[in-house]
Design an enzyme around this catalytic site. Structure first.
Site, PDB file in Angstrom:
ATOM      1  N   LYS A  17       0.837  -1.200   0.000  1.00 16.09           N
ATOM      2  CA  LYS A  17       0.000   0.000   0.000  1.00 16.09           C
ATOM      3  C   LYS A  17       0.872   1.249   0.000  1.00 16.09           C
ATOM      4  O   LYS A  17       1.925   1.291   0.644  1.00 16.09           O
ATOM      5  CB  LYS A  17      -0.906  -0.033   1.230  1.00 16.09           C
ATOM      6  CG  LYS A  17      -1.974   1.045   1.308  1.00 16.09           C
ATOM      7  CD  LYS A  17      -2.852   0.797   2.529  1.00 16.09           C
ATOM      8  CE  LYS A  17      -3.965   1.807   2.660  1.00 16.09           C
ATOM      9  NZ  LYS A  17      -4.858   1.493   3.811  1.00 16.09           N
TER      10      LYS A  17
ATOM     11  N   SER B 137      -9.601   1.519   3.079  1.00 17.86           N
ATOM     12  CA  SER B 137      -8.801   2.384   2.229  1.00 17.86           C
ATOM     13  C   SER B 137      -7.781   1.620   1.379  1.00 17.86           C
ATOM     14  O   SER B 137      -7.192   2.180   0.461  1.00 17.86           O
ATOM     15  CB  SER B 137      -8.055   3.411   3.099  1.00 17.86           C
ATOM     16  OG  SER B 137      -7.139   2.776   3.974  1.00 17.86           O
TER      17      SER B 137
ATOM     18  N   SER C 254      -9.951  -1.160   7.000  1.00 20.33           N
ATOM     19  CA  SER C 254      -9.352  -0.924   5.680  1.00 20.33           C
ATOM     20  C   SER C 254      -8.653  -2.120   5.055  1.00 20.33           C
ATOM     21  O   SER C 254      -8.300  -2.072   3.882  1.00 20.33           O
ATOM     22  CB  SER C 254      -8.391   0.269   5.746  1.00 20.33           C
ATOM     23  OG  SER C 254      -9.121   1.467   5.884  1.00 20.33           O
TER      24      SER C 254
END
Length: 450
Positions: free
Chosen positions: A80, A158, A182
């Protein structure tokens, strides 16, 4: 698991037997990322093509010399955009950090993946600064969920790109973060597995924070065992074979407070079907009140820890570069400006009480069971309106947030039959019960999808 979704164990076996090489795995992932008809350009903010191929060749060489750092060495993973990778700028899905200096060291979790021989293939897209459960990013595009891609549903946030990278076989493991779901929400919206570990087990250094109180770093992958392997690496623990627990005799608690409210019809139907299956297989499924979940809304009434702690981190950056922030993110950060020191201290005290009471309530049970999200993946086109976005964002985050607030661990498993709307089943326990939860999830994983 079908051949279309190889596991870390099956890939490790293929590497050990010579049926494949790390170079081939990486090249295949790079080809999928570069496919103009695919989601690669929206899934990745940066692709490490040359470095990934060089690392793959190095792992192949070490394996030939019987010196591979682990049996999983050479398997490509995604990271990420929230994490530091040496020599790269950590943008956190934002334009506001584009001119930042490159990181001078890997985040500890990235370093641990490399030490085990995993090949970092690139940085995945995300909600800007990790502040939403939906996954829309106006700066770098929004990757579409794997569900009915021709329609265009949100990927969940996210860790949006992390989930899509797994669903589309652009990587075989993904490093994400989880402050209020997330890792689990995008896993649910893409039909894969996502894990939120007990926070204290995995170091938070080298990642842009959202809420230092609630942030956790965890994996997304194709199976429970894949997540357990990656979790052990991230926590710097030995990788042990996962022994699934029998479903028969499990004591599972279904909270009736908050988390079953206003479920989409597809979510309610799939969840009830999963509970019925577990009961038929001998699990003792009990519906219980969980009043601690009511306290979560009270503690977070003014934006909670995420607003207070993100504002503390962003207050200077947002003053100078607020015009380039996603307005849906900046408005949530700025809520923290109004939270006073006494209110923040009260929040901390309230959470300490909640954690203790929740742990006592869950103690008689092997796990909590609930839908991962109240909603099925909304269509991207339906969220152009801020009111609709806010409503669906809250519905996506609501159930997962409960576990972060109680300092627990949780996993989202796909519960829908193939071809149906993706729905996640969440299993949770109090903090420190990670291994037990993995064993329970491994036993449940293969039986709930019909």
């Amino acid at each position: 698991m079908s051949a279309a979704r190889p596991t870390l164990v099956s890939l490790a076996d293929d590497l050990a037997s010579g049926r494949t090489t790390s170079r081939k795995l990486v090249e295949e992932c790079l080809t999928r990322i570069a496919d103009p008809d695919g989601e690669g350009q929206r899934t990745f903010i940066h692709v490490d093509k040359d470095a990934a191929l060089a690392a793959a060749d190095a792992m192949d060489g070490l394996r030939k010399a019987n010196a591979a750092p682990s049996r999983f060495a050479g398997i490509p993973v995604s990271v990420k955009d929230l994490f530091d990778i040496k020599g790269q700028v950590t943008r956190a899905g934002s334009r506001a950090l584009e001119d930042s200096a490159p990181a001078d060291a890997d985040a500890p979790v990235v370093a641990r993946l490399r030490r085990a021989g995993f090949v970092v293939i690139g940085r995945t897209n995300m909600t800007e600064f990790a502040y939403s459960g939906i996954g829309i990013n106006p700066h770098y595009g929004t990757p579409k969920s794997a569900w009915k891609r021709e329609v265009g549903h949100v990927p969940g946030g996210s860790s949006s790109g992390a989930a899509v990278s797994i669903a589309d076989r652009m990587a075989y493991g993904a490093l994400g973060t989880d402050t209020g779901g997330s890792c689990r929400i995008p896993a649910a919206f893409n039909g894969i597995v996502g894990y939120k570990p007990t926070q204290r087990r995995v170091p938070l250094d080298g990642g842009v924070p959202l809420s230092t109180t609630l942030d956790s770093f965890g994996p997304l992958a194709n199976t429970v065992e894949c997540c357990a392997i990656l979790d052990a690496v991230l926590a710097d623990e030995p990788i042990k074979p996962l022994q699934p627990r029998a479903v028969k005799g499990l004591r599972l608690a279904v909270p009736t407070t908050v988390v079953l409210d206003q479920l989409d019809a597809e979510v309610a139907q799939t969840f009830d079907r999963a509970l019925e299956t577990l009961s038929k297989l001998g699990a003792l499924v009990e519906r219980i009140e969980f009043p601690e979940f009511l306290d979560v809304g009270i503690i977070g009434m003014k934006g909670g820890f995420a607003a207070a702690e993100s504002y503390a981190w962003h207050r200077f950056l947002i003053t100078s570069k607020g015009d380039v922030y996603d307005p849906r993110v900046s408005v949530r950060i700025m809520r923290g400006e109004a939270i006073t020191v006494p209110e923040y201290i009260e929040m901390l005290a309230g959470r300490r009480s909640l954690v203790a009471r929740a742990a006592a309530r869950i103690a008689p049970y092997d796990a909590l069971v609930m839908p991962t999200t109240a909603n099925a993946p909304p269509r991207i086109a339906d969220l152009a309106n801020d009111e609709a976005f806010g409503r669906e964002n809250i519905r996506a985050l609501r159930n997962c947030t409960m576990i972060n607030m109680m300092d627990g661990c949780a996993i989202s498993l796909p519960a829908h039959p193939a071809g149906e709307v993706p729905v996640g089943l969440m299993l949770a326990q109090s903090g420190g019960q990670d291994r037990k939860l993995f064993e329970i999830a491994a036993g449940i994983e293969g039986v709930i999808r019909g």
